[in-house]
Design an enzyme around this catalytic site. Structure first.
Site, PDB file in Angstrom:
ATOM      1  N   VAL A  22       8.008   7.694  16.572  1.00 50.08           N
ATOM      2  CA  VAL A  22       7.678   8.317  15.316  1.00 50.08           C
ATOM      3  C   VAL A  22       6.353   9.193  15.332  1.00 50.08           C
ATOM      4  CG1 VAL A  22       7.227   8.164  12.717  1.00 50.08           C
ATOM      5  CG2 VAL A  22       8.970   6.682  13.853  1.00 50.08           C
TER       6      VAL A  22
ATOM      7  N   ASP B 124       4.934   1.236  11.890  1.00 47.02           N
ATOM      8  CA  ASP B 124       3.730   0.395  10.903  1.00 47.02           C
ATOM      9  C   ASP B 124       3.702  -0.903  11.564  1.00 47.02           C
ATOM     10  OD1 ASP B 124       3.019   2.830  10.032  1.00 47.02           O
ATOM     11  OD2 ASP B 124       3.603   2.209   7.944  1.00 47.02           O
TER      12      ASP B 124
ATOM     13  N   CYS C  37      -5.481  13.527  12.219  1.00 44.30           N
ATOM     14  CA  CYS C  37      -5.262  12.257  11.945  1.00 44.30           C
ATOM     15  C   CYS C  37      -5.076  11.533  13.468  1.00 44.30           C
ATOM     16  CB  CYS C  37      -3.797  11.970  11.486  1.00 44.30           C
ATOM     17  SG  CYS C  37      -3.278  10.374  11.351  1.00 44.30           S
TER      18      CYS C  37
ATOM     19  N   ARG D   6      -4.519  10.915   3.963  1.00 44.01           N
ATOM     20  CA  ARG D   6      -3.406  11.986   3.939  1.00 44.01           C
ATOM     21  C   ARG D   6      -2.259  11.637   3.075  1.00 44.01           C
ATOM     22  NH1 ARG D   6      -2.964  14.817   8.426  1.00 44.01           N
ATOM     23  NH2 ARG D   6      -0.859  15.212   7.914  1.00 44.01           N
TER      24      ARG D   6
ATOM     25  N   ARG E 191      -8.319  -0.305   4.426  1.00 40.14           N
ATOM     26  CA  ARG E 191      -7.372   0.757   3.928  1.00 40.14           C
ATOM     27  C   ARG E 191      -6.226  -0.013   3.528  1.00 40.14           C
ATOM     28  NH1 ARG E 191      -5.841   5.292   7.487  1.00 40.14           N
ATOM     29  NH2 ARG E 191      -4.726   5.513   5.456  1.00 40.14           N
TER      30      ARG E 191
ATOM     31  N   LYS F 255       0.807  -1.374   0.156  1.00 44.49           N
ATOM     32  CA  LYS F 255       0.038   0.020   0.041  1.00 44.49           C
ATOM     33  C   LYS F 255       0.943   1.242   0.079  1.00 44.49           C
ATOM     34  CE  LYS F 255      -1.423   1.762   4.013  1.00 44.49           C
ATOM     35  NZ  LYS F 255      -1.334   3.267   4.511  1.00 44.49           N
ATOM     36  N   ASN F 256       1.805   1.231   1.084  1.00 42.69           N
ATOM     37  CA  ASN F 256       2.494   2.459   1.047  1.00 42.69           C
ATOM     38  C   ASN F 256       3.531   2.633  -0.271  1.00 42.69           C
ATOM     39  OD1 ASN F 256       1.318   3.116   3.077  1.00 42.69           O
ATOM     40  ND2 ASN F 256       2.883   2.539   4.791  1.00 42.69           N
TER      41      ASN F 256
ATOM     42  N   ARG G 114       0.978  15.031  12.511  1.00 41.09           N
ATOM     43  CA  ARG G 114       1.399  14.800  11.126  1.00 41.09           C
ATOM     44  C   ARG G 114       1.277  16.099  10.319  1.00 41.09           C
ATOM     45  NH1 ARG G 114      -1.072   9.087   9.080  1.00 41.09           N
ATOM     46  NH2 ARG G 114       0.803   9.178   7.891  1.00 41.09           N
ATOM     47  N   PRO G 115       2.317  17.072  10.591  1.00 38.60           N
ATOM     48  CA  PRO G 115       2.427  18.310   9.891  1.00 38.60           C
ATOM     49  C   PRO G 115       2.763  17.959   8.423  1.00 38.60           C
ATOM     50  CG  PRO G 115       4.036  18.113  11.599  1.00 38.60           C
ATOM     51  CD  PRO G 115       3.164  16.992  11.910  1.00 38.60           C
ATOM     52  N   ILE G 116       2.957  18.933   7.439  1.00 38.06           N
ATOM     53  CA  ILE G 116       3.593  18.709   6.169  1.00 38.06           C
ATOM     54  C   ILE G 116       4.605  19.845   5.955  1.00 38.06           C
ATOM     55  CG2 ILE G 116       1.734  17.503   5.161  1.00 38.06           C
ATOM     56  CD1 ILE G 116       0.738  20.171   3.793  1.00 38.06           C
ATOM     57  N   ASP G 117       5.138  20.502   6.958  1.00 40.45           N
ATOM     58  CA  ASP G 117       5.886  21.641   6.853  1.00 40.45           C
ATOM     59  C   ASP G 117       7.196  21.258   6.010  1.00 40.45           C
ATOM     60  OD1 ASP G 117       6.637  19.915   9.139  1.00 40.45           O
ATOM     61  OD2 ASP G 117       7.928  21.127   9.577  1.00 40.45           O
ATOM     62  N   LEU G 118       7.721  19.866   6.044  1.00 36.49           N
ATOM     63  CA  LEU G 118       8.871  19.510   5.368  1.00 36.49           C
ATOM     64  C   LEU G 118       8.496  19.520   3.917  1.00 36.49           C
ATOM     65  CD1 LEU G 118      10.288  16.976   7.779  1.00 36.49           C
ATOM     66  CD2 LEU G 118      11.236  19.051   7.059  1.00 36.49           C
TER      67      LEU G 118
HETATM   68  N1  EPU Z   1       6.507  14.879   9.891  1.00 31.43           N
HETATM   69  C1  EPU Z   1       6.985  16.385  10.144  1.00 31.43           C
HETATM   70  N2  EPU Z   1       6.871  17.115   8.998  1.00 31.43           N
HETATM   71  C2  EPU Z   1       6.595  16.921   7.737  1.00 31.43           C
HETATM   72  C3  EPU Z   1       6.224  15.405   7.550  1.00 31.43           C
HETATM   73  C4  EPU Z   1       6.227  14.563   8.694  1.00 31.43           C
HETATM   74  O1  EPU Z   1       7.191  16.660  11.255  1.00 31.43           O
HETATM   75  O2  EPU Z   1       6.411  17.622   6.997  1.00 31.43           O
HETATM   76  C5  EPU Z   1       6.757  14.107  10.900  1.00 31.43           C
HETATM   77  C6  EPU Z   1       5.146  13.433  11.356  1.00 31.43           C
HETATM   78  O3  EPU Z   1       4.487  14.318  12.223  1.00 31.43           O
HETATM   79  C7  EPU Z   1       5.798  11.954  11.919  1.00 31.43           C
HETATM   80  C8  EPU Z   1       7.009  11.817  11.171  1.00 31.43           C
HETATM   81  O4  EPU Z   1       7.483  12.982  10.484  1.00 31.43           O
HETATM   82  O5  EPU Z   1       5.987  12.388  13.265  1.00 31.43           O
HETATM   83  C9  EPU Z   1       6.717  10.665  10.264  1.00 31.43           C
HETATM   84  O6  EPU Z   1       6.137  11.091   9.103  1.00 31.43           O
HETATM   85  P1  EPU Z   1       6.455  10.692   7.693  1.00 31.43           P
HETATM   86  O7  EPU Z   1       5.976  11.905   6.892  1.00 31.43           O
HETATM   87  O8  EPU Z   1       7.679   9.808   7.673  1.00 31.43           O
HETATM   88  O9  EPU Z   1       5.010   9.699   7.341  1.00 31.43           O
HETATM   89  P2  EPU Z   1       3.841   9.742   6.267  1.00 31.43           P
HETATM   90  O10 EPU Z   1       4.588   9.924   4.750  1.00 31.43           O
HETATM   91  O11 EPU Z   1       2.988  10.620   6.815  1.00 31.43           O
HETATM   92  C10 EPU Z   1       4.261   7.081   5.696  1.00 31.43           C
HETATM   93  C11 EPU Z   1       3.205   6.145   5.826  1.00 31.43           C
HETATM   94  C12 EPU Z   1       2.851   5.693   7.210  1.00 31.43           C
HETATM   95  C13 EPU Z   1       4.003   5.388   8.052  1.00 31.43           C
HETATM   96  C14 EPU Z   1       5.134   6.482   7.911  1.00 31.43           C
HETATM   97  C15 EPU Z   1       6.435   6.419   8.790  1.00 31.43           C
HETATM   98  C16 EPU Z   1       2.290   6.165   3.657  1.00 31.43           C
HETATM   99  C17 EPU Z   1       1.094   6.346   2.644  1.00 31.43           C
HETATM  100  N3  EPU Z   1       2.158   6.242   4.984  1.00 31.43           N
HETATM  101  O12 EPU Z   1       3.445   8.255   6.260  1.00 31.43           O
HETATM  102  O13 EPU Z   1       1.964   4.422   7.139  1.00 31.43           O
HETATM  103  O14 EPU Z   1       3.570   5.128   9.491  1.00 31.43           O
HETATM  104  O15 EPU Z   1       5.084   6.944   6.772  1.00 31.43           O
HETATM  105  O16 EPU Z   1       6.820   5.175   8.347  1.00 31.43           O
HETATM  106  O17 EPU Z   1       3.382   5.729   3.141  1.00 31.43           O
HETATM  107  C18 EPU Z   1       0.437   2.734   7.911  1.00 31.43           C
HETATM  108  O18 EPU Z   1       0.583   2.413   6.666  1.00 31.43           O
HETATM  109  O19 EPU Z   1      -0.237   2.537   8.678  1.00 31.43           O
HETATM  110  C19 EPU Z   1       0.964   4.249   7.862  1.00 31.43           C
HETATM  111  C20 EPU Z   1       0.307   5.230   8.895  1.00 31.43           C
END
Ligand code: EPU
Length: 423
Positions: A331, A309, A120, A96, A401, A23-24, A125-129
């Site tokens: 995480v 995960d 969430c 998301r 999902r 999925k991911n 889960r911010p998207i600042d990066l």
């Molecule tokens: N984060 C920030 N700023 C950002 C982005 C992330 O601070 O701009 C922080 C988040 O708040 C969090 C950490 O970084 O604390 C990890 O977030 P990441 O961006 O790595 O995760 P993601 O891309 O949103 C994916 C998987 C998740 C999995 C995480 C970590 C997908 C679709 N989702 O999420 O999968 O837990 O990586 O490995 O790839 C799941 O499958 O159950 C699931 C939640």
């Protein structure tokens, strides 16, 4: 409202299980299909999951033809011709991960508007990066009315250091950089197998991405991309979930074609506990005797650390292993909700900030429980296999999902489990 009903207590899983495409991995791969201006993209080994349907809707909403042949597990995307630049709230709010379309739409169209993903349960889960990286590449970003609007006539290659190796931000920026002018270097990038899978597809499309799987990604921009064919990598989290299921039921299960390298952090913890995990030609075999397993301490980290995960499922295993185990979740800040539900089944645990102490080996009893997120749903079902009596797990939209035919696969391995509609 569907429920999964498990008659537990005497389950010993035995046999072989087949694992789907990840999925991911497939969600960002679908976002990448937005990029090619010429030729179709064919994704094979695509899992039949509600998140995949949602992502297909997001891509279709951009005026792109998406055909999902479920019988073949194959998605064909034709993104030639003019595409729209707006990903609406209707779909983004459901998932998301749809934020990863921001980079590809912007890179291709010079403008993109994507709804801010909503709340969430597992963390903020911010998207600042994602946004800072695009800004470093010359995009101007505005947030208004719940939407993020990004504009850049032509993105410019940049050096960007990521404070945290975010999976989604790495994917978004990697895709955006493929069509930027010049070279982009992403430092402290995520290294998950799903990142490597995305880089492989992009390179087949004509992109020049190197370093995937290491902490430095280099992307040399090209003028345009073309369609390509790609097999989605196996779902290491689904594979890991079945490894844990075998371990906690004193089972003997072959996880077919499972990739040792992708599951190394989990395998090393299973072995530390005393589980017999072996590589065979056909996959990974997991054999165990729960009465002989020892408690362990686990800390979740970005890859190649222990995956967040797998955290919920692993706590279910800790619950049946006699003694004190410790789980540290670094995480996400709110990913222990399954433990509250497992308490209803007799689990003794204490949570202090990012650390859960699990007092394993107590008698667990079947109960009615609710899934709080995707991996929690799997953890509760696995706990139901070992708890005495009947367990009913609700809120299965979370399970759907990310797990295809989860209860059927467990039933094939010998579990007494069924799904019922209870309206
Ligand atoms: N984060 C920030 N700023 C950002 C982005 C992330 O601070 O701009 C922080 C988040 O708040 C969090 C950490 O970084 O604390 C990890 O977030 P990441 O961006 O790595 O995760 P993601 O891309 O949103 C994916 C998987 C998740 C999995 C995480 C970590 C997908 C679709 N989702 O999420 O999968 O837990 O990586 O490995 O790839 C799941 O499958 O159950 C699931 C939640």
């Amino acid at each position: 409202m569907d429920k999964i009903i498990i008659e537990g207590g005497n389950t010993r899983l035995q046999g072989e299980v087949t694992i789907e495409g990840a999925k991911n991995a497939v969600l960002p791969l679908l976002a990448a299909t937005i990029l090619p201006v010429e030729g179709k993209t064919v994704l094979k080994n695509v899992p039949i999951l509600s998140d995949v349907f949602t992502m297909n809707h997001v891509v279709r909403g951009l005026n792109i033809a998406v055909d999902f042949d479920e019988a073949l597990n194959q998605v064909t995307v034709d993104a030639t011709g003019a595409i729209l630049d707006t990903a609406p709230y209707e779909y983004v709010s459901q998932m998301r991960a749809s934020i990863v379309v921001l980079g590809p739409i912007l890179a291709r169209n010079g403008h993109a508007k994507v709804s801010m993903p909503g709340g969430c349960t597992i963390g903020s889960r911010p998207i600042d990066l994602h946004l800072k990286g695009l800004e470093a590449m010359g995009a101007s970003i505005h947030q208004e009315g719940g939407d993020i609007s990004a504009t850049a006539e032509k993105l410019k290659g940049a050096h960007f250091y990521m404070d945290f190796p975010s999976v989604g931000a790495t994917q978004n920026l990697m895709m955006a950089a493929t069509l930027a002018e010049g070279t982009t270097v992403l430092e402290n990038a995520a290294r998950e197998p799903e990142i490597v899978d995305l880089a492989n597809l992009l390179n087949k499309m004509g992109a020049r991405v190197s370093g995937a799987g290491t902490e430095t990604l280099t992307i040399r921009g090209v003028a345009e991309l073309h369609g390509a064919e790609h097999n989605v990598v196996q779902d290491r989290i689904e594979a890991g979930t079945f490894m844990v299921a075998a371990a906690m039921t004193s089972g003997n299960v072959l996880i077919k074609d499972a990739v040792w390298e992708h599951n190394r952090p989990l395998i090393s913890k299973l072995r530390e506990m005393g589980v017999d995990v072996r590589e065979e030609e056909a996959g990974i075999r997991v054999k165990s005797d729960v009465s002989k397993l020892k408690p362990v301490t686990v800390k979740t980290l970005p890859h190649p650390g222990f995956p967040t995960d797998m955290q919920a499922q692993f706590t279910a295993l800790m619950a049946v292993v006699k003694g004190e185990s410790t789980m540290i979740e670094t995480v996400f800040e709110n990913r222990f909700q399954h433990l509250e539900e497992m308490r209803r089944m007799g689990l003794h645990s204490e949570i202090l900030r990012d650390t859960a102490m699990i007092h394993g080996g107590q008698r667990l009893q079947g109960a009615q429980v609710m899934s709080t997120d995707l991996r929690a749903s799997a953890a509760l079902i696995l706990t139901g296999l070992v708890a005495q009596g009947q367990t009913k797990v609700g809120q299965l939209s979370h399970l759907d999902r990310g797990y295809y035919q989860f209860h059927e696969k467990l039933a094939q391995l010998g579990a007494d489990i069924r799904r019922e509609s209870e309206d």
